[in-house]
Design a protein around this motif. Structure first.
Motif, PDB file in Angstrom:
ATOM      1  N   THR A  60      -7.626  28.292 -23.260  1.00 36.99           N
ATOM      2  CA  THR A  60      -6.372  28.562 -22.556  1.00 36.99           C
ATOM      3  C   THR A  60      -6.097  27.537 -21.464  1.00 36.99           C
ATOM      4  O   THR A  60      -5.001  27.511 -20.894  1.00 36.99           O
ATOM      5  CB  THR A  60      -6.387  29.960 -21.903  1.00 36.99           C
ATOM      6  OG1 THR A  60      -7.298  29.962 -20.782  1.00 36.99           O
ATOM      7  CG2 THR A  60      -6.769  31.033 -22.891  1.00 36.99           C
TER       8      THR A  60
ATOM      9  N   GLU B   2      -4.258  36.959 -16.059  1.00 34.56           N
ATOM     10  CA  GLU B   2      -2.916  36.785 -16.605  1.00 34.56           C
ATOM     11  C   GLU B   2      -1.840  37.136 -15.569  1.00 34.56           C
ATOM     12  O   GLU B   2      -0.755  36.542 -15.560  1.00 34.56           O
ATOM     13  CB  GLU B   2      -2.732  37.597 -17.885  1.00 34.56           C
ATOM     14  CG  GLU B   2      -2.955  39.093 -17.752  1.00 34.56           C
ATOM     15  CD  GLU B   2      -4.386  39.545 -17.981  1.00 34.56           C
ATOM     16  OE1 GLU B   2      -4.586  40.744 -18.269  1.00 34.56           O
ATOM     17  OE2 GLU B   2      -5.313  38.706 -17.855  1.00 34.56           O
TER      18      GLU B   2
ATOM     19  N   ASP C 256      -2.481  28.261 -20.109  1.00 27.62           N
ATOM     20  CA  ASP C 256      -1.457  28.656 -21.065  1.00 27.62           C
ATOM     21  C   ASP C 256      -1.425  30.180 -21.154  1.00 27.62           C
ATOM     22  O   ASP C 256      -2.318  30.798 -21.745  1.00 27.62           O
ATOM     23  CB  ASP C 256      -1.785  28.043 -22.421  1.00 27.62           C
ATOM     24  CG  ASP C 256      -0.758  28.376 -23.492  1.00 27.62           C
ATOM     25  OD1 ASP C 256       0.098  29.256 -23.276  1.00 27.62           O
ATOM     26  OD2 ASP C 256      -0.825  27.766 -24.581  1.00 27.62           O
TER      27      ASP C 256
ATOM     28  N   ALA D  84      -1.569  31.763 -24.604  1.00 28.33           N
ATOM     29  CA  ALA D  84      -2.895  31.788 -25.217  1.00 28.33           C
ATOM     30  C   ALA D  84      -3.820  32.774 -24.526  1.00 28.33           C
ATOM     31  O   ALA D  84      -4.736  33.339 -25.143  1.00 28.33           O
ATOM     32  CB  ALA D  84      -3.513  30.393 -25.172  1.00 28.33           C
ATOM     33  N   LEU D  85      -3.579  33.015 -23.240  1.00 26.89           N
ATOM     34  CA  LEU D  85      -4.452  33.900 -22.460  1.00 26.89           C
ATOM     35  C   LEU D  85      -4.242  35.371 -22.788  1.00 26.89           C
ATOM     36  O   LEU D  85      -5.207  36.150 -22.842  1.00 26.89           O
ATOM     37  CB  LEU D  85      -4.218  33.657 -20.964  1.00 26.89           C
ATOM     38  CG  LEU D  85      -4.990  34.546 -19.994  1.00 26.89           C
ATOM     39  CD1 LEU D  85      -6.501  34.373 -20.166  1.00 26.89           C
ATOM     40  CD2 LEU D  85      -4.582  34.232 -18.547  1.00 26.89           C
TER      41      LEU D  85
END
Length: 299
Positions: free
Chosen positions: A38, A252, A268, A271-272
């Protein structure tokens, strides 16, 4: 994005340590690789401690070995004593995070010794650090103790007066171990500490979200000039030695907030979130955060 923030992913240590069912080492390594993918680079991969005290972290050397396949990763290992710090160095670690508590009650509950005894061990460990190795100093219960309540700023400063001269180049992280800190307290303590120790050029905040103030406390520290923050994917975590404390602020959630602020994290979020969703369903885990649910809501 003109400004940058460094997010330290502590899920593989803080997020996993309180989970009872053992997470297979292969799965931990898979999480580590996915977190790395990520954009996360500084990751607290585990802790060198007694396996009897925290059996979940007994495979930390295996995770450290797995980092050899991840170019540019900075694997950080938490150590609570001089003995465990030396073991981490022998295992090949070159970035230690030494933790001790301001509160005597919490330090004795954690490592069975007084804070000043831990401070002496920190000094000896600093002296034993090889050239090129890095050190973070985690000041636990900097704001509040699970046994004694609010911790006086004077007590934090008194401990830092002893610790900072031992390794002025260490990163100093103030830890809200219980999640009871409020933004005004965070700002007050950071401003006081930063003014008192100009020789310390790296400061960080380790915030928990027990009472929903994790992001607010991060933002308060940001306004003070702090640019390094710990977070745990899926909001996993909670200190086994701090009754009632839940997880760190969710990684996040931090990425979302800083993205909205126009601050670059290098992570990202797209992606996380899937990694966080998988982390939230680990058997025995206690997850938190809001962004994961908001971004995956249907309809």
């Amino acid at each position: 994005m003109a400004e940058h923030v460094d997010i330290v992913e502590v899920g593989p240590r803080d997020g996993f340590q309180g989970i009872g069912p053992f997470i297979p080492t292969e799965r931990k390594i898979d999480f580590l690789r996915r977190l790395y993918a990520t954009g996360l680079r500084r990751i607290e991969i585990g802790s060198i401690v007694s396996p009897a005290a925290l059996p979940q972290l007994a495979d930390t050397p295996d995770l450290l070995a797995a980092c050899a396949d991840l170019p540019g990763i900075v694997p950080q290992i938490l150590v609570p004593t001089e003995k465990h710090g030396l073991k981490a160095l022998q295992a090949g670690s070159d970035f230690l995070a030494f933790v001790l508590s301001v509160s005597e009650s919490h330090n004795r509950n954690n490592v069975r010794r007084a804070p000043m005894d831990s401070a002496a061990e920190y000094g000896r460990l600093c002296a034993a650090m090889p050239e090129g190795a890095d050190m973070r100093l985690n000041i636990a219960t900097a704001f509040d103790c699970p046994f004694d309540g609010r911790v006086a700023e004077d007590d934090v400063i008194a401990l830092l007066d002893v610790l900072v001269p031992m390794r002025p180049g260490a990163e100093v992280c103030l830890c809200d171990t219980t999640g009871r800190a409020a933004p005004d307290h965070v700002m007050s303590l950071f401003r006081r500490a930063m003014a008192r120790y100009p020789q310390v050029t790296r400061w960080a905040l380790h915030a928990h979200d027990t009472y929903g103030l994790g992001l607010a406390n991060v933002h308060a520290a940001w306004l003070c000039g702090i640019r390094v923050f710990d977070a745990s994917f899926a909001g996993l975590g909670g200190c086994p030695f701090a009754p009632g404390a839940t997880g760190n602020v969710a990684t996040e959630d931090l990425v979302w907030m800083f993205d909205r602020m126009g601050v670059h994290s290098g992570i990202d979020l797209g992606a996380l979130v899937p990694v966080a969703c998988d982390g939230a369903v680990i058997p025995g885990g206690l997850s938190g955060g809001r962004v994961r649910a908001a971004l995956t809501a249907k309809g």
